[in-house]
Design an enzyme around this catalytic site. Sequence first.
Site, PDB file in Angstrom:
ATOM      1  N   LYS A   1      41.669  43.268  29.531  1.00 61.03           N
ATOM      2  CA  LYS A   1      40.363  43.926  30.188  1.00 61.03           C
ATOM      3  C   LYS A   1      39.699  42.696  30.693  1.00 61.03           C
ATOM      4  O   LYS A   1      39.499  41.787  29.717  1.00 61.03           O
ATOM      5  CB  LYS A   1      39.539  44.808  29.385  1.00 61.03           C
TER       6      LYS A   1
ATOM      7  N   GLY B   1      37.730  45.072  35.509  1.00 61.00           N
ATOM      8  CA  GLY B   1      38.590  46.102  35.382  1.00 61.00           C
ATOM      9  C   GLY B   1      39.668  45.907  34.572  1.00 61.00           C
ATOM     10  O   GLY B   1      39.682  44.799  33.750  1.00 61.00           O
ATOM     11  N   GLU B   2      40.688  46.967  34.418  1.00 61.28           N
ATOM     12  CA  GLU B   2      41.720  46.714  33.289  1.00 61.28           C
ATOM     13  C   GLU B   2      42.846  46.216  34.156  1.00 61.28           C
ATOM     14  O   GLU B   2      43.300  46.332  35.236  1.00 61.28           O
ATOM     15  CB  GLU B   2      41.889  48.062  32.916  1.00 61.28           C
ATOM     16  N   VAL B   3      43.708  45.313  33.245  1.00 59.71           N
ATOM     17  CA  VAL B   3      45.153  44.999  33.796  1.00 59.71           C
ATOM     18  C   VAL B   3      46.307  45.912  32.759  1.00 59.71           C
ATOM     19  O   VAL B   3      46.158  46.047  31.353  1.00 59.71           O
ATOM     20  CB  VAL B   3      45.388  43.634  33.233  1.00 59.71           C
TER      21      VAL B   3
ATOM     22  N   ASP C   1      37.241  29.079  38.949  1.00 56.84           N
ATOM     23  CA  ASP C   1      37.061  29.999  37.426  1.00 56.84           C
ATOM     24  C   ASP C   1      38.305  29.395  36.677  1.00 56.84           C
ATOM     25  O   ASP C   1      38.866  30.295  35.939  1.00 56.84           O
ATOM     26  CB  ASP C   1      37.010  31.544  37.541  1.00 56.84           C
TER      27      ASP C   1
HETATM   28  N1  LIG Z   1      50.264  39.207  35.374  1.00 51.40           N
HETATM   29  C1  LIG Z   1      49.839  39.274  34.193  1.00 51.40           C
HETATM   30  N2  LIG Z   1      51.033  39.313  33.368  1.00 51.40           N
HETATM   31  C2  LIG Z   1      50.621  39.722  32.084  1.00 51.40           C
HETATM   32  N3  LIG Z   1      49.529  39.536  31.516  1.00 51.40           N
HETATM   33  C3  LIG Z   1      48.300  39.595  32.472  1.00 51.40           C
HETATM   34  C4  LIG Z   1      48.519  39.345  33.752  1.00 51.40           C
HETATM   35  N4  LIG Z   1      47.301  39.419  34.534  1.00 51.40           N
HETATM   36  C5  LIG Z   1      46.297  39.347  33.517  1.00 51.40           C
HETATM   37  N5  LIG Z   1      46.977  39.685  32.179  1.00 51.40           N
HETATM   38  C6  LIG Z   1      46.387  39.885  30.902  1.00 51.40           C
HETATM   39  O1  LIG Z   1      45.230  40.832  31.091  1.00 51.40           O
HETATM   40  C7  LIG Z   1      44.114  39.865  30.430  1.00 51.40           C
HETATM   41  C8  LIG Z   1      42.759  40.373  31.365  1.00 51.40           C
HETATM   42  O2  LIG Z   1      42.876  39.612  32.564  1.00 51.40           O
HETATM   43  P1  LIG Z   1      41.604  39.546  33.506  1.00 51.40           P
HETATM   44  O3  LIG Z   1      42.010  38.452  34.534  1.00 51.40           O
HETATM   45  O4  LIG Z   1      41.464  40.806  34.386  1.00 51.40           O
HETATM   46  O5  LIG Z   1      40.564  39.112  32.700  1.00 51.40           O
HETATM   47  P2  LIG Z   1      40.159  37.774  32.105  1.00 51.40           P
HETATM   48  O6  LIG Z   1      40.854  36.593  32.783  1.00 51.40           O
HETATM   49  O7  LIG Z   1      40.780  37.819  30.479  1.00 51.40           O
HETATM   50  O8  LIG Z   1      38.835  37.484  31.923  1.00 51.40           O
HETATM   51  P3  LIG Z   1      38.093  37.160  33.359  1.00 51.40           P
HETATM   52  O9  LIG Z   1      37.502  38.649  33.893  1.00 51.40           O
HETATM   53  O10 LIG Z   1      36.843  36.578  32.953  1.00 51.40           O
HETATM   54  O11 LIG Z   1      38.937  36.458  34.410  1.00 51.40           O
HETATM   55  C9  LIG Z   1      44.514  38.514  30.670  1.00 51.40           C
HETATM   56  O12 LIG Z   1      43.710  37.668  29.602  1.00 51.40           O
HETATM   57  C10 LIG Z   1      45.931  38.406  30.185  1.00 51.40           C
HETATM   58  O13 LIG Z   1      46.021  38.584  28.894  1.00 51.40           O
END
Ligand SMILES: Nc1ncnc2c1ncn2[C@@H]1O[C@H](COP(=O)(O)OP(=O)(O)OP(=O)(O)O)[C@@H](O)[C@H]1O
Length: 494
Positions: free
Chosen positions: A204, A208-210, A324
């Site tokens: 997250k 939003g959520e991944v 970022d």
């Molecule tokens: N393509 C991907 N493959 C595997 N894991 C992923 C992928 N994209 C994101 N993630 C996982 O999901 C998490 C959340 O990603 P997201 O980019 O939404 O937030 P974040 O990088 O943790 O924070 P921010 O919103 O500050 O960028 C990541 O930290 C990672 O662990």
Amino acid sequence: MTHPRLNTVEAALIFISVAQLSTALKCVCQLCANNTCETGADGACWNSVMLINGKEEAVKSCLSPAEMRGQVFCYSSRNVSKRNCCFTDFCNNETLHLHPGYVERPSEEPGWGRLELAAAILVPSALLCVSILLGVCVVQGQRCAYNRAHKNDVEEPLDDQSLMSPDKCIKDLIYDMSTSGSGLPLLVQRTIARTIVLQETIGKGRFGEVWRGRWRGEDVAVKIFSSRDERSWFREAEIYQTIMLRHESILGFIAADNKDNGSWTQLWLVSEYHEHGSLFDYLNRYTVSVDGMIVLALSITSGLAHLHMEIIGTQGKPAIAHRDIKSKNILVKKNGTAVIADLGLAVKHDSSTNTIDIPSNHRVGTKRYMAPELLDDTINMSSFESFKRADIYSLGLVFWELARRCSVRGLQEDFQLPYYDMVPSDPSVEDMRKIVCDQKLRPNIPNQWQSCEALRVIGKLMRECWYANAAARLTALRVKKTVSQVTVLKDIKD
Ligand SMILES: Nc1ncnc2c1ncn2[C@@H]1O[C@H](COP(=O)(O)OP(=O)(O)OP(=O)(O)O)[C@@H](O)[C@H]1O
Ligand SMILES: [Mg+2]
């Protein structure tokens, strides 16, 4: 027989269309603000309809000159998809349908006048189509012959059918995209997104959520934005589809889709899935060998150097600053290399006008990783170089996180975020400014790094990335060269 007046009208229409071709057009666009988009010079309005789960789904948007050249066939008449390009303002306003049932039928009594009129329109149009088709066949034939002679030299343009053939896997799609320059046609993106089955949430972030999803038996990552964050979704998709952005060290973007379920709109970004997750996750869990550290450092820097680099030419790319860079926005691949992700805050440089593509708010990144000139607001916003230099500062901090986890003779540090021992866990700009600008502190470089050549070089590099004077910092290309020389030195020693 064609009517002479119709011939004149037709000629006039063709003339107007050709004249319009070289100017920007306004088109209907469902994904855009005010439902309107504007093409660049030589672009076109796109109108299409496709059968998805038995329902007709229409897509209307702008086509860039690159899309027109590279990957989109404007015309088709299969009963699963229909596409059309046109060249006058808002000419894609009409709604296309696939089934004759949708088409309004003419009234019962056609009469000779109508028949004549229909023939007068259809015959020249048919002749025109046949000659265009013949032309395409001749060109295509020549191209195939050329390709056979120069295997792998030139890529065929892509059409939706070949892109979506059932045996295509994600690697093939990404390869298709890299040869087409920017991204997949919108319709293909939508079709992929709508056949993904979501499996579990994996993270997250701010927007939003991944999720991990499955598509044709393979894992994909799906970042789901809420409709509140539509601008971020749009921006990230736009940046990922910048022409020629694709690179082995940039996260492989697959598709963007907006799905309206009646009460809200779900916005999806689909990308390659990397099971190790972010570099932050990876370093928390594992230590790395000296080789492992160099491979990671080299791939991260290659990705950043590619982003920062302007490539000139029709198949060129603008310089991009990420804004970022941090260990959470870098993902680790199975083979131990890394990719840069989260391009939602990036800015592009237009070198011809020396401008940045969006009004840039300079304090957008993550506070802990912000360069001193961002923290104390002394950054020169009119120079694009400034944004690249701020990225390099953040890269230095990522190198520090990475080097701490490098295990030499069984010794390594625990995982920590930069400045963990100097600021609170969710530091404010003011907390950071005091430490980074006023006290001029930087993360500690342990003495034992001097006894390992690779760690010594990486330690020196990070110092040269986080100078207070932004102009004195190394460029991404310089960092990349130095890191690759560590590899060469090692190779020679081995
Ligand atoms: N393509 C991907 N493959 C595997 N894991 C992923 C992928 N994209 C994101 N993630 C996982 O999901 C998490 C959340 O990603 P997201 O980019 O939404 O937030 P974040 O990088 O943790 O924070 P921010 O919103 O500050 O960028 C990541 O930290 C990672 O662990
Ligand atoms: Mg992120």
